[in-house]
Design a protein around this motif. Structure first.
Motif, short mmCIF file in Angstrom:
data_model
loop_
_atom_site.label_atom_id
_atom_site.label_comp_id
_atom_site.label_asym_id
_atom_site.label_seq_id
_atom_site.Cartn_x
_atom_site.Cartn_y
_atom_site.Cartn_z
N THR A 54 1.18 -1.22 0.12
CA THR A 54 -0.04 -0.02 0.02
C THR A 54 0.82 1.15 0.02
O THR A 54 0.53 2.11 0.47
N ASN A 55 2.01 1.21 -0.74
CA ASN A 55 2.98 2.42 -0.65
C ASN A 55 2.96 3.06 -2.01
O ASN A 55 3.70 3.91 -2.28
N GLU A 56 1.97 2.45 -2.83
CA GLU A 56 1.80 3.07 -4.19
C GLU A 56 0.52 3.27 -4.71
O GLU A 56 -0.35 2.34 -4.22
N LEU A 57 0.15 4.33 -5.14
CA LEU A 57 -1.23 4.53 -5.65
C LEU A 57 -1.54 4.18 -7.22
O LEU A 57 -0.70 4.67 -7.93
N ASN A 58 -2.43 3.11 -7.12
CA ASN A 58 -2.55 2.79 -8.80
C ASN A 58 -4.08 2.65 -9.08
O ASN A 58 -4.67 1.48 -9.04
N TYR A 303 -9.89 -1.94 0.39
CA TYR A 303 -9.06 -1.60 1.63
C TYR A 303 -7.64 -1.22 1.19
O TYR A 303 -7.18 -0.12 1.70
N LYS A 304 -7.04 -1.90 0.22
CA LYS A 304 -5.57 -1.42 -0.26
C LYS A 304 -5.73 -0.15 -0.81
O LYS A 304 -4.60 0.58 -0.58
N ALA A 305 -6.48 0.09 -1.87
CA ALA A 305 -6.89 1.29 -2.47
C ALA A 305 -6.88 2.58 -1.36
O ALA A 305 -6.07 3.47 -1.48
N VAL A 306 -7.69 2.49 -0.46
CA VAL A 306 -7.94 3.33 0.59
C VAL A 306 -6.47 3.74 1.56
O VAL A 306 -6.30 4.69 1.60
N GLN A 307 -5.88 2.55 1.58
CA GLN A 307 -4.61 2.51 2.51
C GLN A 307 -3.56 3.29 1.90
O GLN A 307 -2.70 4.06 2.52
N SER A 308 -3.40 2.93 0.68
CA SER A 308 -2.75 3.42 -0.31
C SER A 308 -2.75 4.92 -0.36
O SER A 308 -1.48 5.81 -0.52
N ALA A 309 -3.86 5.58 -0.31
CA ALA A 309 -4.10 6.95 -0.38
C ALA A 309 -3.91 7.45 0.64
O ALA A 309 -3.21 8.72 0.81
N ILE A 310 -4.16 6.83 2.06
CA ILE A 310 -3.54 7.42 3.11
C ILE A 310 -2.04 7.33 3.27
O ILE A 310 -1.36 8.49 3.80
N ASN A 311 -1.43 6.62 2.68
CA ASN A 311 0.01 6.37 2.76
C ASN A 311 0.67 7.37 1.77
O ASN A 311 1.88 7.83 2.08
N THR A 312 0.12 7.66 0.85
CA THR A 312 0.75 8.43 -0.45
C THR A 312 0.21 9.80 -0.62
O THR A 312 1.10 10.68 -0.94
N ILE A 313 -0.93 10.04 -0.25
CA ILE A 313 -1.47 11.38 -0.50
C ILE A 313 -1.70 12.10 0.77
O ILE A 313 -1.28 13.31 0.85
N ILE A 314 -2.11 11.27 2.01
CA ILE A 314 -2.25 12.23 3.15
C ILE A 314 -1.14 11.91 4.06
O ILE A 314 -0.62 13.06 4.45
N LYS A 315 -0.60 10.83 4.07
CA LYS A 315 0.84 10.82 4.74
C LYS A 315 0.65 11.14 6.50
O LYS A 315 -0.18 11.01 6.77
#
Length: 315
Positions: A54-58, A303-315
């Motif tokens: 979940t460290n990349e957003l795709n 869940y992966k998509a949302v967590q990826s956004a948290i990790n990459t966009i919100i941080k």
């Protein structure tokens, strides 16, 4: 010499006994904690995989429509899929509640009968309501937490019967409610949402749009009773029919889930066939974000998509 041999034998026996004792204690410990089970290793693998993947957003691969909205700033940090109209599924209940709040009070009492329960589509997600009396608030909680289709039908039936009076079938009451709801959606500017003839979102043809979902989700989250029930992994109510305890459909709230995130405060999931939706209220450091994932291809994918956004966009 014989004494040395005897001493060595005793030493070997003691070491062997100690090893057996340690092994026994370890086995008992593994048994009691459940670590020995395959499910445990499977869950550990899922947690590790979830963290690493979940460290990349795709988004084009993960969902048809996706957005991250900064509530404090009132602006989108990410928005993709404007041309899509994904299946609405159980997110339809958000629109039903929004409309219902213009017609009833939370303290009003609904009498759920078997006639309306028999209309609920087979295979539905249920709050397992029994025939009897509930407040509007309890029915809405039953729609939000376990995503009870039986609760959605009961609310629609109650409102329609209040307006039409006695003498109609359960189907006629539901059809009337959906006609009125459709007009309300147009009047309120939810112009890209079509729910057709089902108040629970079980209609395959029902669709929606990012803008409409985000608007209604933010609107409902202003209600205290909504905040209270959508942010808990389990939620209980006490009724004349007994106590109901429901498990929230949002796995971000479940501490035993590989997807658990302490900063997620709700709001709603929706699933129809191979289309998986989720609307998440994410709160961290005093800031709130609405993250919406529509039409992911799998339960894990949303869940992966949302967590990826948290990790990459919100941080």
């Amino acid at each position: 010499m014989k004494e040395n041999r005897k001493y060595k034998k005793i030493k070997i026996i003691m070491v062997f006994t100690t090893v057996l004792l340690i092994a026994f204690v370890a086995v008992v410990g593994l048994y009691k904690t459940g670590i020995y089970r395959f499910d445990f290793f499977k869950d550990v693998y899922k947690k590790i995989d979830f963290q690493l993947s979940t460290n990349e957003l795709n988004i084009p691969q993960d969902a048809l429509s996706f957005s991250v909205y900064d509530i404090e700033q009132g602006e989108y940090l990410f928005y993709e899929g404007d041309s899509q109209l994904p299946t609405v599924a159980s997110l339809a209940k958000l629109f039903v509640i929004d409309y219902a709040l213009t017609k009833v009070n939370l303290e009003d009492v609904i009498e759920v009968n078997q006639e309306v329960l028999d209309l609920v589509p087979a295979g539905s997600s249920l709050a397992n309501l029994k025939v009897g009396k509930y407040t509007v608030k309890e029915i809405m909680e039953a729609m939000l937490v376990p995503s009870g289709n039986d609760a959605a039908y009961s609310l629609a039936y109650y409102i329609a019967k209040n307006e039409l009076g006695e003498g109609y079938t359960a189907t006629e009451y539901i059809n009337y409610f959906m006609t009125e709801l459709s007009e309300y959606l147009i009047e309120e500017g939810y112009s890209k949402t079509n729910l057709y003839n089902d108040p629970s979102g079980a209609a395959m043809s029902a669709d929606t749009h990012l803008d409409d979902i985000n608007r209604v989700a933010l609107k409902l989250y202003n209600y205290d009773f909504v905040k209270e029930c959508v942010g808990k992994s389990t939620f209980s109510i006490q009724t004349p029919q007994g106590e109901f305890t429901w498990k929230n459909t949002n796995k971000f709230l479940d501490k035993k889930s590989p997807y658990y995130n302490e900063n997620v405060k709700g709001i709603k999931t929706g699933t129809m066939a191979s289309s998986y939706n989720i609307v998440v209220l994410y709160k961290k450091d005093g800031k709130e974000y609405l993250i919406t994932c529509l039409a992911s291809l799998s339960d894990e994918g949303r869940y992966k998509a949302v967590q990826s956004a948290i990790n990459t966009i919100i941080k």
